[in-house]
Design a protein around this motif. Structure first.
Motif, PDB file in Angstrom:
ATOM      1  N   THR A  70     -62.740 -22.250  12.904  1.00 22.35           N
ATOM      2  CA  THR A  70     -61.553 -22.873  12.289  1.00 22.35           C
ATOM      3  C   THR A  70     -62.015 -23.879  11.251  1.00 22.35           C
ATOM      4  OG1 THR A  70     -61.503 -24.570  14.010  1.00 22.35           O
ATOM      5  CG2 THR A  70     -60.188 -22.593  14.387  1.00 22.35           C
ATOM      6  N   LYS A  71     -61.056 -24.316  10.450  1.00 21.33           N
ATOM      7  CA  LYS A  71     -61.348 -25.350   9.460  1.00 21.33           C
ATOM      8  C   LYS A  71     -61.283 -26.726  10.105  1.00 21.33           C
ATOM      9  CE  LYS A  71     -59.578 -22.648   5.553  1.00 21.33           C
ATOM     10  NZ  LYS A  71     -58.619 -22.638   4.417  1.00 21.33           N
ATOM     11  N   ALA A  72     -61.798 -27.691   9.406  1.00 23.33           N
ATOM     12  CA  ALA A  72     -61.789 -29.052   9.915  1.00 23.33           C
ATOM     13  C   ALA A  72     -60.377 -29.620   9.874  1.00 23.33           C
ATOM     14  CB  ALA A  72     -62.724 -29.927   9.082  1.00 23.33           C
ATOM     15  N   VAL A  73     -60.056 -30.501  10.802  1.00 26.28           N
ATOM     16  CA  VAL A  73     -58.729 -31.121  10.879  1.00 26.28           C
ATOM     17  C   VAL A  73     -58.576 -32.113   9.744  1.00 26.28           C
ATOM     18  CG1 VAL A  73     -57.172 -32.425  12.363  1.00 26.28           C
ATOM     19  CG2 VAL A  73     -58.781 -30.812  13.379  1.00 26.28           C
ATOM     20  N   LYS A  74     -57.406 -32.090   9.123  1.00 27.18           N
ATOM     21  CA  LYS A  74     -57.152 -33.027   8.027  1.00 27.18           C
ATOM     22  C   LYS A  74     -56.804 -34.400   8.577  1.00 27.18           C
ATOM     23  CE  LYS A  74     -55.707 -29.679   4.547  1.00 27.18           C
ATOM     24  NZ  LYS A  74     -54.669 -29.327   3.554  1.00 27.18           N
ATOM     25  N   LYS A  75     -57.157 -35.403   7.818  1.00 26.44           N
ATOM     26  CA  LYS A  75     -56.907 -36.789   8.191  1.00 26.44           C
ATOM     27  C   LYS A  75     -56.250 -37.523   7.029  1.00 26.44           C
ATOM     28  CE  LYS A  75     -61.007 -36.905  11.156  1.00 26.44           C
ATOM     29  NZ  LYS A  75     -62.278 -37.601  11.460  1.00 26.44           N
ATOM     30  N   GLY A  76     -55.566 -38.632   7.332  1.00 24.40           N
ATOM     31  CA  GLY A  76     -54.985 -39.441   6.276  1.00 24.40           C
ATOM     32  C   GLY A  76     -53.473 -39.558   6.410  1.00 24.40           C
ATOM     33  N   PRO A  77     -52.822 -40.259   5.444  1.00 21.57           N
ATOM     34  CA  PRO A  77     -51.351 -40.465   5.523  1.00 21.57           C
ATOM     35  C   PRO A  77     -50.553 -39.184   5.263  1.00 21.57           C
ATOM     36  CG  PRO A  77     -52.233 -41.377   3.497  1.00 21.57           C
ATOM     37  CD  PRO A  77     -53.404 -40.966   4.298  1.00 21.57           C
ATOM     38  N   SER A  78     -51.126 -38.201   4.626  1.00 14.19           N
ATOM     39  CA  SER A  78     -50.399 -36.967   4.302  1.00 14.19           C
ATOM     40  C   SER A  78     -50.564 -35.917   5.397  1.00 14.19           C
ATOM     41  CB  SER A  78     -50.912 -36.412   2.978  1.00 14.19           C
ATOM     42  OG  SER A  78     -52.291 -36.114   3.079  1.00 14.19           O
ATOM     43  N   ILE A  79     -50.620 -36.363   6.654  1.00 15.25           N
ATOM     44  CA  ILE A  79     -50.819 -35.429   7.750  1.00 15.25           C
ATOM     45  C   ILE A  79     -49.535 -34.694   8.101  1.00 15.25           C
ATOM     46  CG2 ILE A  79     -50.308 -37.096   9.588  1.00 15.25           C
ATOM     47  CD1 ILE A  79     -52.566 -35.834  11.197  1.00 15.25           C
ATOM     48  N   ASP A  80     -48.362 -35.253   7.683  1.00 15.99           N
ATOM     49  CA  ASP A  80     -47.095 -34.595   8.004  1.00 15.99           C
ATOM     50  C   ASP A  80     -46.989 -33.240   7.336  1.00 15.99           C
ATOM     51  OD1 ASP A  80     -46.541 -36.801   9.456  1.00 15.99           O
ATOM     52  OD2 ASP A  80     -45.161 -37.710   8.007  1.00 15.99           O
ATOM     53  N   ALA A  81     -47.612 -33.073   6.186  1.00 16.26           N
ATOM     54  CA  ALA A  81     -47.538 -31.791   5.480  1.00 16.26           C
ATOM     55  C   ALA A  81     -48.388 -30.721   6.144  1.00 16.26           C
ATOM     56  CB  ALA A  81     -47.981 -31.980   4.034  1.00 16.26           C
ATOM     57  N   VAL A  82     -49.299 -31.104   7.042  1.00 12.34           N
ATOM     58  CA  VAL A  82     -50.183 -30.138   7.676  1.00 12.34           C
ATOM     59  C   VAL A  82     -49.616 -29.669   9.021  1.00 12.34           C
ATOM     60  CG1 VAL A  82     -52.555 -29.744   8.469  1.00 12.34           C
ATOM     61  CG2 VAL A  82     -52.120 -31.248   6.535  1.00 12.34           C
ATOM     62  N   LEU A  83     -48.832 -30.515   9.686  1.00  9.30           N
ATOM     63  CA  LEU A  83     -48.315 -30.189  11.006  1.00  9.30           C
ATOM     64  C   LEU A  83     -47.278 -29.073  10.932  1.00  9.30           C
ATOM     65  CD1 LEU A  83     -47.921 -33.826  12.406  1.00  9.30           C
ATOM     66  CD2 LEU A  83     -49.839 -32.260  12.704  1.00  9.30           C
ATOM     67  N   PHE A  84     -47.024 -28.445  12.089  1.00  6.34           N
ATOM     68  CA  PHE A  84     -46.035 -27.370  12.144  1.00  6.34           C
ATOM     69  C   PHE A  84     -44.619 -27.906  11.929  1.00  6.34           C
ATOM     70  CE2 PHE A  84     -49.617 -25.785  14.611  1.00  6.34           C
ATOM     71  CZ  PHE A  84     -49.828 -24.552  14.024  1.00  6.34           C
ATOM     72  N   SER A  85     -44.322 -29.092  12.424  1.00  4.50           N
ATOM     73  CA  SER A  85     -43.002 -29.714  12.238  1.00  4.50           C
ATOM     74  C   SER A  85     -43.192 -31.206  12.062  1.00  4.50           C
ATOM     75  CB  SER A  85     -42.097 -29.417  13.440  1.00  4.50           C
ATOM     76  OG  SER A  85     -42.649 -29.972  14.631  1.00  4.50           O
ATOM     77  N   LYS A  86     -42.269 -31.835  11.345  1.00  2.00           N
ATOM     78  CA  LYS A  86     -42.385 -33.261  11.093  1.00  2.00           C
ATOM     79  C   LYS A  86     -42.030 -34.032  12.354  1.00  2.00           C
ATOM     80  CE  LYS A  86     -41.405 -33.034   6.142  1.00  2.00           C
ATOM     81  NZ  LYS A  86     -40.559 -33.543   5.044  1.00  2.00           N
ATOM     82  N   PRO A  87     -42.693 -35.131  12.604  1.00  7.25           N
ATOM     83  CA  PRO A  87     -42.389 -35.920  13.814  1.00  7.25           C
ATOM     84  C   PRO A  87     -41.086 -36.689  13.661  1.00  7.25           C
ATOM     85  CG  PRO A  87     -44.085 -37.009  12.526  1.00  7.25           C
ATOM     86  CD  PRO A  87     -43.848 -35.686  11.866  1.00  7.25           C
ATOM     87  N   GLY A  88     -40.383 -36.898  14.769  1.00 10.58           N
ATOM     88  CA  GLY A  88     -39.158 -37.675  14.766  1.00 10.58           C
ATOM     89  C   GLY A  88     -39.391 -39.052  15.323  1.00 10.58           C
ATOM     90  N   TYR A  89     -38.365 -39.884  15.370  1.00  9.13           N
ATOM     91  CA  TYR A  89     -38.441 -41.262  15.811  1.00  9.13           C
ATOM     92  C   TYR A  89     -37.383 -41.464  16.891  1.00  9.13           C
ATOM     93  CZ  TYR A  89     -41.135 -41.684  11.532  1.00  9.13           C
ATOM     94  OH  TYR A  89     -42.060 -41.509  10.552  1.00  9.13           O
ATOM     95  N   THR A  90     -37.736 -42.090  17.998  1.00  6.41           N
ATOM     96  CA  THR A  90     -36.828 -42.279  19.126  1.00  6.41           C
ATOM     97  C   THR A  90     -35.777 -43.348  18.860  1.00  6.41           C
ATOM     98  OG1 THR A  90     -38.382 -43.879  20.071  1.00  6.41           O
ATOM     99  CG2 THR A  90     -38.618 -41.587  20.756  1.00  6.41           C
ATOM    100  N   SER A  91     -35.984 -44.213  17.880  1.00  5.86           N
ATOM    101  CA  SER A  91     -35.035 -45.308  17.629  1.00  5.86           C
ATOM    102  C   SER A  91     -33.868 -44.902  16.734  1.00  5.86           C
ATOM    103  CB  SER A  91     -35.780 -46.484  16.986  1.00  5.86           C
ATOM    104  OG  SER A  91     -36.357 -46.093  15.749  1.00  5.86           O
ATOM    105  N   VAL A  92     -33.829 -43.690  16.264  1.00  7.92           N
ATOM    106  CA  VAL A  92     -32.733 -43.268  15.391  1.00  7.92           C
ATOM    107  C   VAL A  92     -31.488 -43.030  16.252  1.00  7.92           C
ATOM    108  CG1 VAL A  92     -31.942 -41.499  13.784  1.00  7.92           C
ATOM    109  CG2 VAL A  92     -34.326 -42.255  13.754  1.00  7.92           C
ATOM    110  N   GLY A  93     -30.358 -43.719  15.943  1.00  7.32           N
ATOM    111  CA  GLY A  93     -29.122 -43.591  16.693  1.00  7.32           C
ATOM    112  C   GLY A  93     -29.103 -44.308  18.016  1.00  7.32           C
ATOM    113  N   ASP A  94     -30.087 -45.166  18.274  1.00 10.27           N
ATOM    114  CA  ASP A  94     -30.154 -45.896  19.543  1.00 10.27           C
ATOM    115  C   ASP A  94     -30.466 -47.350  19.223  1.00 10.27           C
ATOM    116  OD1 ASP A  94     -30.316 -46.699  22.131  1.00 10.27           O
ATOM    117  OD2 ASP A  94     -32.168 -45.621  22.623  1.00 10.27           O
ATOM    118  N   PRO A  95     -29.428 -48.158  18.884  1.00  4.51           N
ATOM    119  CA  PRO A  95     -29.679 -49.554  18.511  1.00  4.51           C
ATOM    120  C   PRO A  95     -30.225 -50.365  19.686  1.00  4.51           C
ATOM    121  CG  PRO A  95     -27.341 -49.206  18.820  1.00  4.51           C
ATOM    122  CD  PRO A  95     -27.974 -47.847  18.909  1.00  4.51           C
ATOM    123  N   TYR A  96     -30.970 -51.437  19.406  1.00  8.98           N
ATOM    124  CA  TYR A  96     -31.596 -52.273  20.428  1.00  8.98           C
ATOM    125  C   TYR A  96     -30.561 -53.226  21.006  1.00  8.98           C
ATOM    126  CZ  TYR A  96     -34.486 -55.926  22.469  1.00  8.98           C
ATOM    127  OH  TYR A  96     -35.030 -56.848  23.308  1.00  8.98           O
TER     128      TYR A  96
END
Length: 331
Positions: A70-96
């Protein structure tokens, strides 16, 4: 065939060693060492070469197929473009919502406190008081006796013991007035021959203790039944050897003359101080020319037939085996 022969030989050796152990009656004892034929022979196993003797190249080593690549794993801030799906955030729609005060804070109701008799709110003191005195009474391990040297009539005066005997200071020197208790020591003459007088008196006392005849420890000589000559001497007497007359050697002049002091040889035995230095001749170096059609001499290769073996056990020593199994080695 080789493996079957080795297996049969091991079984035979094991049976023989078991029979010898049963005869001696030492089976299961720590002092009786087990035979080496039933030990671990894993270190003596020969590993087979991983080669295909029936293949095209018998010396080629067989290896396993390569792993997944396999190829080497990519690193850096642009990792979202390499993943199969973009990560979500648990705080969306759930105020503190802050729940700290409802759970951990102390609830105070003034009406309930006043009914309980606490009209004023609790206020801690600004300074904690520490006890100055000890909680236990001081105790000493000895009884202290206080002496009072004060005068009852006049407390300012101190009562002291009476004065000691007063004497004049000691005189210093060897002679003089009042230097000694008995006065001046009179002069006494010293006889220088006094040691000689003691020696003479001691010698006279020693001479008075001696007897007229000097003391002798020698026992009176007595003759034996047989004389020493009759016992030790040869009978009959052996004849004396005839003395050979000494003749002067004949003068011969056929041999060459040999000096009594030949010249010296070796280091520093020449007329000059040091012999002339001569360098060693240089060894000529010639280039080896290879001849076509002639094979070069192969280099030396050590064999691997002889392998190192561990130190044999003391149980296999012939002397120990004879002592452990006397019935087996009995002639």
């Amino acid at each position: 065939e080789r493996e079957a022969f080795v297996a049969a030989k091991k079984i035979e050796n094991y049976n023989v060693s078991r029979q010898m152990a049963e005869k001696s009656g030492r089976f299961g004892l720590f002092t009786a060492a087990p035979p080496l034929c039933i030990g671990d022979d894993g270190s003596l196993q020969k590993t087979k070469a991983r080669v295909d003797k029936a293949g095209e190249n018998p010396k080629e080593v067989l290896i396993d197929p390569p792993n997944i690549r396999t190829k080497a794993v990519k690193k850096g801030p642009s990792i979202d473009a390499v993943l199969f799906s973009k990560p979500g955030y648990t705080s969306v729609g759930d105020p503190y919502i802050q729940v700290y005060g409802q759970i951990l804070e102390r609830k105070e109701t003034r009406s309930v406190q006043i009914e309980a008799g606490n009209e004023k709110p609790f206020k801690p003191q600004s300074q904690v008081k520490h006890p100055v005195k000890s909680a236990y009474e001081h105790m000493t391990d000895f009884v202290e006796i206080q002496k009072n040297y004060r005068d009852d009539e006049n407390p300012r005066d101190v009562m002291i013991a009476p004065r000691n005997i007063q004497t004049n200071p000691i005189k210093r020197g060897q002679i003089g007035k009042q230097v000694t208790f008995g006065g001046t020591v009179p002069y006494i003459e010293d006889d220088y021959n006094r040691p000689r007088m003691f020696a003479v008196a001691e010698r006279e006392y020693h001479q008075s203790k001696l007897q007229d005849k000097p003391f002798s420890q020698k026992v009176k000589r007595t003759e034996t039944f047989n004389t020493n000559r009759a016992i030790l001497e040869e009978n009959p007497m052996l004849p004396h050897r005839a003395v050979k007359p000494k003749t002067a050697p004949a003068i011969e002049h056929d041999k060459p003359f040999k000096p009594s002091h030949p010249p010296r040889r070796g280091y520093n035995k020449t007329l000059a101080k040091f012999p002339l230095y001569q360098e060693d001749p240089k060894k000529p170096i010639t280039r080896k020319v290879l001849i076509e059609g002639e094979e070069d001499k192969e280099k030396f290769k050590p064999t691997h037939n002889v392998k190192s073996r561990p130190t044999p056990s003391v149980a296999t020593n012939m002397r120990n085996m004879k002592a452990a199994f006397p019935s087996v080695f009995r002639r």
